[in-house]
Design an enzyme around this catalytic site. Structure first.
Site, mmCIF file in Angstrom:
data_model
loop_
_atom_site.group_PDB
_atom_site.id
_atom_site.type_symbol
_atom_site.label_atom_id
_atom_site.label_comp_id
_atom_site.label_asym_id
_atom_site.label_seq_id
_atom_site.Cartn_x
_atom_site.Cartn_y
_atom_site.Cartn_z
ATOM 1 N N VAL A 41 96.775 169.251 139.099
ATOM 2 C CA VAL A 41 98.394 169.381 138.830
ATOM 3 C C VAL A 41 99.071 169.079 140.257
ATOM 4 C CG1 VAL A 41 100.498 170.453 138.387
ATOM 5 C CG2 VAL A 41 98.641 170.392 136.765
ATOM 6 N N ASP A 42 98.393 169.952 141.131
ATOM 7 C CA ASP A 42 98.829 169.935 142.655
ATOM 8 C C ASP A 42 98.706 168.646 143.190
ATOM 9 O OD1 ASP A 42 98.180 172.658 145.138
ATOM 10 O OD2 ASP A 42 99.847 171.301 144.832
HETATM 11 N N1 APR Z 1 99.638 166.502 134.152
HETATM 12 C C1 APR Z 1 99.497 167.676 133.353
HETATM 13 N N2 APR Z 1 98.514 168.359 133.389
HETATM 14 C C2 APR Z 1 97.544 168.257 134.220
HETATM 15 C C3 APR Z 1 97.264 167.317 135.246
HETATM 16 C C4 APR Z 1 98.655 166.225 135.262
HETATM 17 N N3 APR Z 1 98.447 165.288 135.810
HETATM 18 N N4 APR Z 1 96.147 167.530 135.975
HETATM 19 C C5 APR Z 1 95.530 168.229 135.402
HETATM 20 N N5 APR Z 1 96.331 169.023 134.282
HETATM 21 C C6 APR Z 1 95.976 170.135 133.545
HETATM 22 C C7 APR Z 1 94.465 170.594 133.484
HETATM 23 O O1 APR Z 1 93.669 169.834 132.439
HETATM 24 C C8 APR Z 1 94.770 171.985 133.232
HETATM 25 O O2 APR Z 1 94.745 172.157 131.820
HETATM 26 O O3 APR Z 1 96.722 171.291 134.149
HETATM 27 C C9 APR Z 1 95.943 172.313 133.855
HETATM 28 C C10 APR Z 1 95.696 173.456 135.098
HETATM 29 O O4 APR Z 1 94.714 172.679 135.840
HETATM 30 P P1 APR Z 1 94.614 172.825 137.368
HETATM 31 O O5 APR Z 1 95.837 171.653 137.796
HETATM 32 O O6 APR Z 1 93.275 172.790 137.908
HETATM 33 O O7 APR Z 1 95.443 174.169 138.009
HETATM 34 P P2 APR Z 1 94.875 175.606 137.876
HETATM 35 O O8 APR Z 1 93.764 175.789 136.886
HETATM 36 O O9 APR Z 1 96.145 176.434 138.096
HETATM 37 O O10 APR Z 1 94.015 175.709 139.469
HETATM 38 C C11 APR Z 1 94.937 175.660 140.532
HETATM 39 O O11 APR Z 1 93.645 173.945 141.693
HETATM 40 O O12 APR Z 1 94.467 171.867 142.062
HETATM 41 C C12 APR Z 1 94.122 173.300 142.669
HETATM 42 O O13 APR Z 1 95.594 173.763 144.362
HETATM 43 C C13 APR Z 1 95.383 173.852 143.253
HETATM 44 O O14 APR Z 1 93.961 175.575 143.942
HETATM 45 C C14 APR Z 1 94.793 175.422 143.111
HETATM 46 C C15 APR Z 1 94.117 175.228 141.762
#
Ligand code: APR
Length: 183
Positions: A41-42
């Protein structure tokens, strides 16, 4: 499949899609404590939203150092079809022995507080912590939906809280969890 339910005067909706495409007032980012971007997501929010978001994050980090897990801060949304990005840091799952569920609850509560303070009427959440942070999806969905339902039933003045799930599987888990909550 239950994908919408009313709580108080608000709606909780579930969709499968990309968080960066959501046309809402506030989009929630699943950030890390550095606030300097990452993957998932980030990565998507910074890629689509553009450099203005990172610039605003740098200003915040210069002031607070780092964002603790469970905290939330607001920046402009750059090129996203939203007005604000709310950056929150979910807990890394370490087996459930480090109060991860309490930290996840705080991340949702703090994100909703920042949204209300900013005057948002609609907020889109990803499934915080269930990707790189490895939080089990079923337990995360239970915390996420119960916390949001509680804040809305306590009278938070929002029209919509939307959960944007990236996979059909995740949507199914959230839909089952939502169906189990009495609205
Ligand atoms: N839109 C919606 N959901 C998404 C997207 C998107 N574009 N990309 C990924 N996801 C989903 C993933 O499949 C997961 O179910 O969002 C959820 C959260 O995944 P992550 O983005 O990996 O977030 P998180 O588990 O909270 O980890 C955060 O990951 O990206 C790094 O900088 C961030 O260090 C932090 C960590």
């Amino acid at each position: 499949m239950v994908t919408e339910q009313r709580f108080g005067t608000s709606r909780v909706t579930l969709v499968q899609g990309d968080i960066t495409a959501q046309v809402v007032d506030a989009v929630v980012n699943a950030a890390n404590s550095s606030l300097l971007g990452g993957g998932g997501v980030d990565g998507a929010i910074h890629r689509v939203g553009g450099p203005a978001i990172l610039a605003a994050c740098r200003t915040i980090v210069a002031r607070i150092g780092r964002l603790e897990p469970g905290g939330a801060v607001v920046t402009p949304a750059g090129d996203l079809p939203a007005r604000f990005v709310i950056h929150t840091v979910g807990p890394v799952w370490r087996g459930g022995v480090e109060a991860e569920e309490a930290t996840l609850e705080r991340a949702y509560r703090e994100s909703l507080s920042r949204a209300l303070e900013a005057g948002a009427r609609s907020v889109a959440f990803p499934s915080i912590s269930t990707g790189a942070y490895r939080f089990p999806i079923r337990r995360a969905a239970a915390v996420a939906l119960a916390t949001v339902a509680s804040v809305l039933e306590d009278g938070a003045d929002l029209d919509e809280v939307r959960f944007v799930l990236f996979s059909g599987r995740d949507l199914g888990v959230y839909a089952e969890t939502l169906a189990a909550l009495d609205g």
